[in-house]
Motif scaffolding. Structure first.
Motif, short mmCIF file in Angstrom:
data_model
loop_
_atom_site.label_atom_id
_atom_site.label_comp_id
_atom_site.label_asym_id
_atom_site.label_seq_id
_atom_site.Cartn_x
_atom_site.Cartn_y
_atom_site.Cartn_z
N ASN A 143 0.31 -12.12 -4.12
CA ASN A 143 -0.14 -11.83 -2.76
C ASN A 143 -0.71 -10.41 -2.71
O ASN A 143 -0.14 -9.51 -2.09
CB ASN A 143 1.02 -11.96 -1.77
N PRO A 144 -1.86 -10.18 -3.38
CA PRO A 144 -2.38 -8.81 -3.50
C PRO A 144 -2.73 -8.16 -2.17
O PRO A 144 -2.53 -6.95 -2.01
CB PRO A 144 -3.63 -8.99 -4.37
N GLU A 145 -3.23 -8.95 -1.20
CA GLU A 145 -3.59 -8.36 0.10
C GLU A 145 -2.36 -7.84 0.82
O GLU A 145 -2.35 -6.70 1.33
CB GLU A 145 -4.32 -9.39 0.98
N ASN A 146 -1.32 -8.66 0.88
CA ASN A 146 -0.08 -8.24 1.54
C ASN A 146 0.58 -7.08 0.80
O ASN A 146 1.12 -6.16 1.42
CB ASN A 146 0.90 -9.41 1.64
N THR A 147 0.55 -7.13 -0.54
CA THR A 147 1.13 -6.05 -1.33
C THR A 147 0.39 -4.73 -1.10
O THR A 147 1.01 -3.67 -0.97
CB THR A 147 1.11 -6.41 -2.82
N LEU A 148 -0.93 -4.81 -1.03
CA LEU A 148 -1.73 -3.61 -0.79
C LEU A 148 -1.43 -3.02 0.59
O LEU A 148 -1.29 -1.79 0.74
CB LEU A 148 -3.22 -3.93 -0.90
N ALA A 149 -1.30 -3.90 1.60
CA ALA A 149 -0.97 -3.43 2.95
C ALA A 149 0.41 -2.77 2.97
O ALA A 149 0.60 -1.73 3.63
CB ALA A 149 -1.01 -4.61 3.92
N LEU A 153 1.29 1.18 3.81
CA LEU A 153 2.30 1.57 4.79
C LEU A 153 3.29 2.56 4.19
O LEU A 153 3.63 3.58 4.80
CB LEU A 153 3.04 0.32 5.30
N TYR A 154 3.76 2.28 2.97
CA TYR A 154 4.70 3.17 2.29
C TYR A 154 4.07 4.53 2.02
O TYR A 154 4.75 5.56 2.07
CB TYR A 154 5.17 2.54 0.98
N GLU A 155 2.76 4.54 1.72
CA GLU A 155 2.06 5.80 1.47
C GLU A 155 1.98 6.64 2.75
O GLU A 155 2.17 7.86 2.73
CB GLU A 155 0.67 5.51 0.91
N LYS A 156 1.74 5.99 3.88
CA LYS A 156 1.68 6.69 5.16
C LYS A 156 3.05 7.24 5.56
O LYS A 156 3.15 8.30 6.18
CB LYS A 156 1.17 5.74 6.26
N LEU A 157 4.11 6.50 5.20
CA LEU A 157 5.47 6.94 5.53
C LEU A 157 5.97 8.01 4.56
O LEU A 157 7.06 8.57 4.77
CB LEU A 157 6.44 5.74 5.51
N GLY A 158 5.21 8.27 3.51
CA GLY A 158 5.61 9.29 2.55
C GLY A 158 6.53 8.78 1.46
O GLY A 158 7.04 9.56 0.65
N SER A 166 -1.62 -3.98 -6.62
CA SER A 166 -0.55 -4.98 -6.54
C SER A 166 0.25 -5.02 -7.84
O SER A 166 1.48 -5.15 -7.82
CB SER A 166 -1.13 -6.36 -6.22
N GLU A 167 -0.44 -4.88 -9.00
CA GLU A 167 0.27 -4.90 -10.28
C GLU A 167 1.17 -3.67 -10.43
O GLU A 167 2.31 -3.77 -10.90
CB GLU A 167 -0.72 -4.95 -11.45
N GLU A 168 0.64 -2.51 -10.04
CA GLU A 168 1.42 -1.29 -10.13
C GLU A 168 2.62 -1.33 -9.18
O GLU A 168 3.73 -0.91 -9.54
CB GLU A 168 0.55 -0.07 -9.79
N PHE A 169 2.39 -1.85 -7.98
CA PHE A 169 3.47 -1.94 -7.00
C PHE A 169 4.54 -2.91 -7.48
O PHE A 169 5.75 -2.66 -7.34
CB PHE A 169 2.92 -2.40 -5.64
N ALA A 170 4.11 -4.03 -8.06
CA ALA A 170 5.06 -5.01 -8.59
C ALA A 170 5.90 -4.41 -9.70
O ALA A 170 7.12 -4.60 -9.75
CB ALA A 170 4.30 -6.24 -9.09
#
Length: 325
Positions: A143-149, A153-158, A166-170
């Motif tokens: 789910n690359p779109e949802n993972t990117l979103a 969000l996590y980047e904005k929250l710091g 998506s691969e890096e986040f996974a």
């Protein structure tokens, strides 16, 4: 009707009803945690009618789930519950003390969890934790779109320093799971104590209502660890620390587990001490409960400290002796 036939029918009916109730509760938010108390009716049945009747009820439940839903689920339900079923029925029948019953119940829960992990590994071909890690990776990459979103969000929250693919986040999620692995034994141990205690207390409550002899359980405000418990914990922790600094494999896990167990058990003793003095202060019962819930939720570390001090100085005994003298 023949007594044996009557008991067989009672066992089968209890197994069927217990399974139906558990199935309904499973789909109700919050209440689905009560599924963990599934074996209580079978324990009560086994104590009153004989161990075999409780086992027959469990076989009925497992067979129902295996036929209707999945053979693997039926096997899992049987393997998870059979040890704690036999353990608690035996503890009640042998008239063991409350602390002994709790130890047997908690140990049975822990053994059942570990056995189910092994059964899972035999059937699936990989450990439960490897299975979770692989599925977590596949979930985020599928789910690359949802993972990117989510990463944005996590980047904005710091929480993240940049937006990950998506691969890096996974991979990051899998790495975090691996970092948490050393605390898994302590989580399992504390979970087993909580569930084992709940199973014992609820089974005891039902059996007492049915006029069956049960172990004496003191009021929570009077509950205390046996003398010497603190010294035993400290000795084990010292051994674990020495082992960790010597570089012996997995001694860091032992230290995490013992520390977490130490904190949890002494926080319960601290909570019991707080309950004792709140009761002595003649506060309304609802106020006492609210205070205890708030303190345990937000100040568990302070409760652990109170529990250790209580173990050393025995404040409750000193308070009672002051009024007796």
């Amino acid at each position: 009707m023949n007594v044996t036939l009557k008991t067989i029918l009672e066992s089968i009916i209890t197994g069927v009803i217990t399974t139906l109730i558990a199935a309904v509760l499973f789909f109700v938010p919050v209440l689905n945690t009560l599924v963990l108390l599934f074996p209580v009716p079978l324990i009560v049945l086994g104590v009153r009618r004989g161990t075999w009747s409780g086992v027959l009820g469990l076989i009925t439940s497992s067979a129902m789930l295996g036929i209707v839903i999945s053979p693997f689920l039926g096997l899992s339900v049987f393997s998870y519950n059979i040890i704690l079923l036999l353990g608690l029925i035996g503890a009640f029948n042998k008239r063991l003390k409350a602390n002994e019953c709790i130890v047997i119940s908690s140990a049975s829960v822990l053994a059942s969890i570990l056995i189910n992990f092994k059964i899972f590994e035999w059937i699936i071909g990989k450990s439960f934790f490897d299975f979770i890690s692989e599925n977590a990776y596949q979930f985020f990459t599928a789910n690359p779109e949802n993972t990117l979103a989510l990463a944005q969000l996590y980047e904005k929250l710091g929480i993240l320093d940049r937006v990950y693919s998506s691969e890096e986040f996974a991979q990051l999620a899998v790495n975090q799971l691996k970092i948490l692995m050393p605390i898994v034994p302590s989580i399992l141990l504390i979970f087993s104590i909580i569930v084992g205690l709940a199973l014992f207390l609820l089974s005891r409550f039902v059996l007492k209502r049915l006029h069956v002899a049960v172990p004496f359980v003191p009021p929570f405000s009077n509950w205390a660890l046996p003398r010497g418990t603190g010294r035993g914990f400290l000795l084990i922790m010292m051994i674990a620390v020495i082992g960790m600094f010597m570089g012996i494999n997995n001694f860091d896990v032992v230290l995490y587990t013992i520390t977490a167990l130490f904190s949890f058990i002494f926080s319960i003793q601290g909570l019991a001490t707080a309950a004792f003095f709140l009761k002595a202060g003649n506060l309304p019962q609802i106020v006492q409960i609210l205070i205890l819930v708030v303190v345990f939720t937000f100040m568990s570390a302070a409760l652990s400290f109170v529990g250790v001090l209580e173990q050393i100085f025995n404040f409750r005994k000193a308070y009672l002796n002051r009024f007796r003298s």
